[in-house]
Design an enzyme around this catalytic site. Sequence first.
Site, PDB file in Angstrom:
ATOM      1  N   ASP A 217       0.873  -1.159   0.000  1.00 28.09           N
ATOM      2  CA  ASP A 217       0.000   0.000   0.000  1.00 28.09           C
ATOM      3  C   ASP A 217       0.918   1.219   0.000  1.00 28.09           C
ATOM      4  O   ASP A 217       2.108   1.097   0.269  1.00 28.09           O
ATOM      5  CB  ASP A 217      -0.819  -0.066   1.294  1.00 28.09           C
ATOM      6  CG  ASP A 217      -1.743   1.103   1.434  1.00 28.09           C
ATOM      7  OD1 ASP A 217      -2.294   1.521   0.420  1.00 28.09           O
ATOM      8  OD2 ASP A 217      -1.914   1.588   2.558  1.00 28.09           O
TER       9      ASP A 217
ATOM     10  N   THR B  81      -0.023   5.007   1.011  1.00 28.15           N
ATOM     11  CA  THR B  81      -0.192   5.972   2.089  1.00 28.15           C
ATOM     12  C   THR B  81      -0.124   5.262   3.436  1.00 28.15           C
ATOM     13  O   THR B  81      -0.831   4.293   3.662  1.00 28.15           O
ATOM     14  CB  THR B  81      -1.553   6.666   1.951  1.00 28.15           C
ATOM     15  OG1 THR B  81      -1.776   6.884   0.575  1.00 28.15           O
ATOM     16  CG2 THR B  81      -1.576   7.941   2.708  1.00 28.15           C
TER      17      THR B  81
ATOM     18  N   GLU C 203      -4.692  19.868   0.790  1.00 23.32           N
ATOM     19  CA  GLU C 203      -5.400  21.105   1.113  1.00 23.32           C
ATOM     20  C   GLU C 203      -5.242  21.426   2.579  1.00 23.32           C
ATOM     21  O   GLU C 203      -5.015  22.577   2.955  1.00 23.32           O
ATOM     22  CB  GLU C 203      -6.877  20.968   0.754  1.00 23.32           C
ATOM     23  CG  GLU C 203      -7.109  20.954  -0.746  1.00 23.32           C
ATOM     24  CD  GLU C 203      -8.579  21.021  -1.096  1.00 23.32           C
ATOM     25  OE1 GLU C 203      -9.415  20.715  -0.218  1.00 23.32           O
ATOM     26  OE2 GLU C 203      -8.895  21.366  -2.245  1.00 23.32           O
TER      27      GLU C 203
ATOM     28  N   LYS D 238      -5.924  26.417  -8.267  1.00 27.38           N
ATOM     29  CA  LYS D 238      -4.700  25.707  -7.937  1.00 27.38           C
ATOM     30  C   LYS D 238      -4.759  24.354  -8.633  1.00 27.38           C
ATOM     31  O   LYS D 238      -5.843  23.813  -8.892  1.00 27.38           O
ATOM     32  CB  LYS D 238      -4.536  25.535  -6.429  1.00 27.38           C
ATOM     33  CG  LYS D 238      -5.427  24.509  -5.778  1.00 27.38           C
ATOM     34  CD  LYS D 238      -4.985  24.318  -4.343  1.00 27.38           C
ATOM     35  CE  LYS D 238      -5.521  23.046  -3.729  1.00 27.38           C
ATOM     36  NZ  LYS D 238      -6.966  22.944  -3.651  1.00 27.38           N
TER      37      LYS D 238
ATOM     38  N   THR E 194      -2.465   1.267  -4.634  1.00 27.84           N
ATOM     39  CA  THR E 194      -2.919   2.370  -3.801  1.00 27.84           C
ATOM     40  C   THR E 194      -4.266   2.883  -4.262  1.00 27.84           C
ATOM     41  O   THR E 194      -4.615   2.779  -5.431  1.00 27.84           O
ATOM     42  CB  THR E 194      -1.874   3.515  -3.809  1.00 27.84           C
ATOM     43  OG1 THR E 194      -2.443   4.626  -3.172  1.00 27.84           O
ATOM     44  CG2 THR E 194      -1.455   3.868  -5.212  1.00 27.84           C
TER      45      THR E 194
ATOM     46  N   ASP F 118      -4.813   5.890  -4.145  1.00 26.59           N
ATOM     47  CA  ASP F 118      -4.520   7.297  -4.387  1.00 26.59           C
ATOM     48  C   ASP F 118      -4.489   7.608  -5.881  1.00 26.59           C
ATOM     49  O   ASP F 118      -4.579   6.743  -6.724  1.00 26.59           O
ATOM     50  CB  ASP F 118      -3.161   7.624  -3.763  1.00 26.59           C
ATOM     51  CG  ASP F 118      -3.173   8.999  -3.161  1.00 26.59           C
ATOM     52  OD1 ASP F 118      -3.890   9.849  -3.719  1.00 26.59           O
ATOM     53  OD2 ASP F 118      -2.487   9.215  -2.167  1.00 26.59           O
TER      54      ASP F 118
ATOM     55  N   LYS G  53      -7.382  -5.114  -4.923  1.00 21.05           N
ATOM     56  CA  LYS G  53      -6.087  -5.450  -4.345  1.00 21.05           C
ATOM     57  C   LYS G  53      -6.010  -6.951  -4.104  1.00 21.05           C
ATOM     58  O   LYS G  53      -5.014  -7.601  -4.422  1.00 21.05           O
ATOM     59  CB  LYS G  53      -5.891  -4.708  -3.017  1.00 21.05           C
ATOM     60  CG  LYS G  53      -5.658  -3.218  -3.176  1.00 21.05           C
ATOM     61  CD  LYS G  53      -5.360  -2.582  -1.825  1.00 21.05           C
ATOM     62  CE  LYS G  53      -5.115  -1.089  -1.991  1.00 21.05           C
ATOM     63  NZ  LYS G  53      -4.725  -0.440  -0.749  1.00 21.05           N
TER      64      LYS G  53
ATOM     65  N   ASP H 232      -1.547  -0.787   5.818  1.00 21.09           N
ATOM     66  CA  ASP H 232      -1.810  -0.294   7.164  1.00 21.09           C
ATOM     67  C   ASP H 232      -3.278   0.007   7.420  1.00 21.09           C
ATOM     68  O   ASP H 232      -3.665   0.218   8.549  1.00 21.09           O
ATOM     69  CB  ASP H 232      -0.994   0.975   7.429  1.00 21.09           C
ATOM     70  CG  ASP H 232      -1.502   2.132   6.602  1.00 21.09           C
ATOM     71  OD1 ASP H 232      -1.916   1.885   5.467  1.00 21.09           O
ATOM     72  OD2 ASP H 232      -1.490   3.262   7.096  1.00 21.09           O
TER      73      ASP H 232
ATOM     74  N   ASP I 170      -6.687  -2.531   3.240  1.00 24.50           N
ATOM     75  CA  ASP I 170      -5.678  -3.508   2.856  1.00 24.50           C
ATOM     76  C   ASP I 170      -5.965  -4.882   3.444  1.00 24.50           C
ATOM     77  O   ASP I 170      -5.261  -5.845   3.153  1.00 24.50           O
ATOM     78  CB  ASP I 170      -4.296  -3.051   3.350  1.00 24.50           C
ATOM     79  CG  ASP I 170      -3.960  -1.673   2.830  1.00 24.50           C
ATOM     80  OD1 ASP I 170      -4.188  -1.447   1.640  1.00 24.50           O
ATOM     81  OD2 ASP I 170      -3.505  -0.839   3.623  1.00 24.50           O
TER      82      ASP I 170
END
Lengths: 944, 343
Positions: A381, A383, A459, A524, A636, A638, A733, A752, A756
Amino acid sequence: MKRYIYINDDETSQDLYCANRLSNRKYTLMNFLPKNLWEQFSRFMNQYFLLIACLQLWSLITPVNPASTWGPLIFIFAVSATKEAWDDYNRYLSDKKANEKEVWVVKQGIKKLIQSQDIRVGNIVWLRENDEVPCDLVLIGTSDPQGVCYVETAALDGETDLKTRLIPAACMGMDFELLHKIKGVIECPGPDKDIRRFDGNLRLLPPFIDNDVCPLTIKNTILQSCYLRNTEWACGVAVYTGNETKLGMTRGIPEPKLTAVDAMIDKLTGAIFVFQIVVVIVLGTAGNVWKDTEARKQWYVLYPQEFPWYELLVIPLRFELLCSIMIPISIKVSLDLVKSLYAKFIDWDYEMIDPETDTPSHATNTAISEDLAQVEYILTDKTGTLTENRMIFRRCCIGGIFYGNETGDALKDVGLLNAITSGSPDVIRFLTVMAVCNTVIPAKSKAGAILYKAQSQDEEALVHAAAQLHMVLVNKNASILEIKFNGSVLQYEILETLEFTSDRKRMSVVVKDCHSGNISLLSKGADEAILPYAHAGQQTRTFVEAVEQYSQLGLRTLCLAWREVEEDEYQEWSLMFKEASSTLIDREWRIAEVCQRLEHDLKVLGVTAIEDRLQDGVPETIETLRKAGINFWMLTGDKQNTAIQIALSCNFISPEPKGQLLSIDGKTEDEVCRSLERVLLTMRITTSEPKDVAFVVDGWALEIALKHYRKAFTELAILSRTAICCRVTPSQKAQLVELLKSCDYRTLAIGDGGNDVRMIQKADIGVGISGREGLQAARAADYSIGKFRFLKRLILVHGRYSYNRTAFLSQYSFYKSLLICFIQIFFSFISGLSGTSLFNSVSLMAYNVFYTSIPVLVSTIDKDLSEGTVMQHPQILFYCQAGRLLNPSTFAGWFGRSLFHAIVAFVISIHVYAYEKSEMEEVSMVALSGCIWLQAFVVALETK
Amino acid sequence: MEVEGGNTSANDAVARKIPIQSRRAKVFYQFTQQNLPACKPVLTPSWIVTTFLLMGVIFIPIGLVTLRTSHSVIEIVERYDTECIPEKFRGNKVSYIKDSTILKNCSLYLKVPKHMKAPIYIYYQLDNYYQNHRRYVKSRNDQQLLHGLKSNDTSSCQPEDSSNGLPIVPCGLIAWSLFNDTFKFIRESSELVVNRKNIAWKSDRNHKFGKQVYPFNFQNGTFIGGGSLDPSVPLSDQEDLIVWMRTAALPSFRKMYGRIEEDLDADDVIAVHLMNNYNTYSFGGKKKLVLSTSSWLGGKNDFLGVAYVFVGSSSIIISLVFMLLHVKNPRPYGETAYLSWNR
């Protein structure tokens, strides 16, 4: 199968669906004994031992006392049954704790405190802030006037950010009292495990307003094991309960894990069994022939002339029992024993204690240590596993001036602080964008401090940094946003929020300064999404340089920009935007297009650099383990960019000239197919080159690839040493783990978070990091460690030693029993093939237990190479991975050794004691001590 | 020798953090960290050569001494099973031996080759006799031998557990097939005294065969096996039986008959009068009479000496071969270039 749920109807809903009782138990008090015995006897070894033990009850054929087999057998069974019972009892306790948790539920129109296990489908459950959700609910009311509530879904999908959930339109605006009496029907599909989908309908019954059917989506639900945050209270209707919740369906029963070494031992045991059968058949036949030809003449043996038919079986069966010691019953006990010792070594290791939290490593599964050394794929993983999951604003570049380059921390940069106090317009503007252009929700804690709740950690980091630079986001109330800057309060009205999507790679807000009435656009986003849209006159070269410089440092960069918008331009655009927002077809694309019309001619303000710190030692660990021949895959949830950046910074993939990153993308089957084939082609070409080729795939493409192009994807998986899979769900996963396992690779999954868990359970070895995302992963895992870097030590030191030791111990166990068995066989040649045992029960037992099993336990603290050597030359692990220490050919070596040693011991003891002192007991003792000396010599020679 | 201690520098920091109060705590700490001091012999070529050489140097003298001792033992072996059958029965030995009416005496003459020092052990040797046959070995009852009729369960003695409805003491095939040839030794017309006491193990006499147990109902059946026992002598004194009951491991074995406690001179001629009662003819077994002196190593046995010499000389050869290989083809110790992934 659809289910119809009658809200708040105590009569009809009672028994239709299961109660909210969690049960992870395997056994009940009644079925424990038969079920456990059945499970144990489904193993071949145990069946074999039982058969032998039963045969020994027939005194005509037994060479030794039956107790010598029954004792150990019963002991072994008792030990493993006790272990199972203990584990199951612990599961029962934790279930009980969850089941007996008290929750507020409406019963007969009154709110009552009942136990969680008594919740029924259709009940209305009330939750307060920070409560854990006891079952899957459809939201019907919250404390928020706009019908929003926030939940933390970390346990479900591993994302720590807060998610907003809405109450369905039909329930909007209902007050507290009304919610107690609400009646209605929810129509929804049967339980499934998809945590991203819920398609239902809600129809409230009269007297509750309109009769319209109101659609429900996953946005209207709060799922089991989420936490209610930032919301005073919320209530919902239970739709799935107990083991039928989304989480419960996801959970899957963990299968018992069998290591490669175990599998090999089983195989070798099978081979020995075949050998034994051959020996028995040959000797048995020969014995029967000898009996008929020779033994009848030996009057002193007094064979009867007539005998029953089964007499023919007696001699073969005697040999079977005589040879039964070939498969040592002690092997299971001693392996279990040493394996639990390996596990203890892991628990004890001071070098694997996390210095920050003081948590030691822990081996939950004590049986699979040696598999650690045979890992070929590590699926990790990102993060929280590779990174610390803590974003910090580090550097920035404003208007071409770099801040934070010297100190590495822009917040302490004197130049920046001076610029702020002197009121440099660019810097002020920059900070304003940082503070305003986001979706962060400020919340005041009771102590008065401001807490920021953000969907995105970046953010949050920006807002925090702005606050430290005196631009404090104080309050966000509907569309009015308050900012405190150097004591003065600035108010902005947010006119529109142009949301972030992964295609646009930027987000913007249109705000109106309440003081001056000026409208401006604040943006942004990623550099490639901002810089090309800078207005014509601006030089963006410095920003490009800044982005490059920061990326090389492994920082996540964002470009900030703004521009003023004329009132009429905004009005005109606003109409288009509203229209686009309400379209039903291709809405996302239409909105993007409309946003594009506003986001141009931007004035770029600067670049921010945020650090998601890698954990200490991650790049080194990955490098070392890759040298040891282990392949890494990163899975991930992400975004792709972040994943690639992290992958670059932790040696996961090499930057351009040395490495190559291929991506598989596409939204439709054809697109995915094409890009998959393209990647595969490149991959095939480059396998011969010394180039690091990796592929990137996102969740959508992965789903299509796994569904339709499984074969191609499998080939890709085999070819690629590195892969990055982004935006994958927990079950994907797990699927990837399955895929690699199906190619016969040994996989280790490390993670973690709750997302997962499935991957950890599916993999051959699951490692959990006891980190910030809670302990679910650590609890489900076989090993839990405090930091990613301990993985190196876990594999190279503990895994390797365990493998070596187990390889030695198991083969030695066979060696010593074969040794004694061969002597028995040789002896039978000089005892008229009658199946006489040279050794008596006591000495056999003593040999197996005291002389061989106990001394060899010393090998559990044996080290062939020092830890330092292994860490320096991780390539040594190749030996273990390839299974060089335990395979049929090494076993053949041991087999030959035992045969040779048996011949030596037998010949010497027979000849030295020939004739005058040839009493059987003496010879047996001499042969036995010969065996003991030989095996002791072997132990001394083999342990280092 | 490479010694790996418990104090590598990496552990020092940790070790300091954890106060080590006592020796035991320290040992436990080292154990838990898998850091116990260990010493590991590195098998360098010179080490191996030295070890093998040393083995050879030690083993060869031991072998030579053993051989010498074995050769100093004088042994007379005389086979008598065929000679002791009268000419007219040669065609049908089995019926001769089974005929209880014939007195089966027989005489042998032995010539002493060398001076034999007392004590001279007398053995009888049987060949092709499977005392280690499973059916035979198991057919005894140790409880009965010790406690006599008090122990009732004689099922293990089958098929010789009872006859005429009464239990047999001692029961079982082993006792039933007791060897019953007898020997008398005469030198120059005077009989040599044969000491037949203390031929069995003392522990057997004292602890395994009961002092109060007398033979009962023995050899009373229809089918008579070997010798019979004097019912008035307790089992603990029936030393022939005790010796016989210690079953032999090999199909050819010697059992002690007695001791002659006089020296025999070279060229003495000894007449042996024997009663040839025991049936080995039905299965073609040989019977031999053995007179032997003894040494500190026991009887005559060259095997041990030969084995020592063989192992010693082969290890010297191995060490020489290794030495040559090492000289011709030296390989530096600890050279990383030889690692498989560096090649």
